[in-house]
Design a protein around this motif. Structure first.
Motif, PDB file in Angstrom:
ATOM      1  N   ASP A  63      -3.464   7.007  -1.947  1.00 52.35           N
ATOM      2  CA  ASP A  63      -3.124   8.111  -1.212  1.00 52.35           C
ATOM      3  C   ASP A  63      -4.525   8.808  -1.089  1.00 52.35           C
ATOM      4  OD1 ASP A  63      -0.535   7.697  -1.664  1.00 52.35           O
ATOM      5  OD2 ASP A  63      -0.146   8.959  -3.372  1.00 52.35           O
ATOM      6  N   LYS A 113      -4.266  10.145   2.557  1.00 54.78           N
ATOM      7  CA  LYS A 113      -3.654  11.088   2.926  1.00 54.78           C
ATOM      8  C   LYS A 113      -4.744  12.235   2.740  1.00 54.78           C
ATOM      9  CE  LYS A 113       0.789  10.206   0.991  1.00 54.78           C
ATOM     10  NZ  LYS A 113       1.686  10.342  -0.202  1.00 54.78           N
ATOM     11  N   GLU A 137       0.221   0.391   0.335  1.00 50.86           N
ATOM     12  CA  GLU A 137       1.023   0.751   1.651  1.00 50.86           C
ATOM     13  C   GLU A 137       1.554  -0.278   1.869  1.00 50.86           C
ATOM     14  OE1 GLU A 137       1.473   3.726   3.451  1.00 50.86           O
ATOM     15  OE2 GLU A 137       0.904   4.801   1.521  1.00 50.86           O
TER      16      GLU A 137
END
Length: 238
Positions: free
Chosen positions: A145, A149, A222
């Motif tokens: 993440d 992100k 992912e």
């Protein structure tokens, strides 16, 4: 969602001609490389480490290792205290080893670049005395993440960011003068691998552009999540 770049048709031909020769599944071939690059203030690696540190500071249950060889995991506070006992902290990292895996589908239409792990070290002298700082695997959702992100503000549109996954993409990092490939196909790079290295660098640095659907940037986590989703979707259609 993965970030994307575009490979040239020449790159796809080259990949089929012999470098991506390790079969993983009936539809795919893959290759793995590892680079070493610098970690200096202002560089993507440094900013990523600083951002990851802030995330870990708010995640007390995270379990971390100083290196891939060390099996014992510890909390962020324990790791930070251990570094302090040795007169170091995370900002002592001077270099990072980054392992990438490239996977090409059988049709030659989609190339995926996955960061597998990152190993931060402190290298003080020319004798390559490496002191371990932090090892992270992108199978860890916290690390994934942070890459996918988080990032830095986009200079064109300050309301958006350029993710660390984009900033640490192989073609972009390898443009840095002090970045070098150290492993090819899971083996230390030897002189007989120099032609393969030069071919890889030429095509991945000169024939990829951000923003297309043909070159994806992702992480191990992912990919695991996408594989699980694909399996669930396929089962629901039966």
């Amino acid at each position: 969602m993965s970030n994307r770049l575009r490979p040239s048709p020449v790159l796809l031909v080259w990949l089929f001609l012999g470098l991506l020769v390790v079969p993983t599944r009936a539809q795919e071939w893959q290759q793995e490389v590892q680079i070493i690059t610098t970690v200096r203030p202002g560089e993507p690696t440094y900013v990523f480490l600083d951002s990851l540190s802030a995330v870990l500071d708010r995640t007390p249950d995270a379990r971390l290792r100083r290196s891939a060889e060390r099996l014992e995991a510890q909390s962020y506070d324990e790791l930070r205290n251990a570094l302090l006992d040795e007169g170091m902290d995370l900002t002592s990292a001077s270099h990072a080893f980054i392992r990438y895996r490239f996977v090409l589908n059988n049709q030659g239409t989609r190339l995926v670049e996955s960061i597998e792990d990152i190993y931060f070290i402190s290298r003080f002298d020319e004798n390559y005395t490496d002191l371990p700082i932090l090892y992270v695997s992108t199978q860890d959702p916290i690390v994934s993440d942070a890459l996918m992100k988080r990032g830095i503000p986009n200079i064109v549109n300050l309301k958006s960011i350029t993710t660390f996954r984009e900033l640490l993409a192989f073609p972009l990092l390898h443009k840095q003068q002090e970045t070098a490939m150290v492993e090819f196909g899971g083996r230390p790079l030897r002189d007989n691998f120099l032609p393969q290295r030069e071919t890889l660098l030429e095509f991945l640095t000169n024939h990829t552009t951000l923003g297309s659907g043909a070159y994806d940037l992702t992480t191990r986590y992912e990919q695991t999540m996408q594989s699980a989703l694909n399996t669930t979707t396929a089962a629901s259609l039966q």
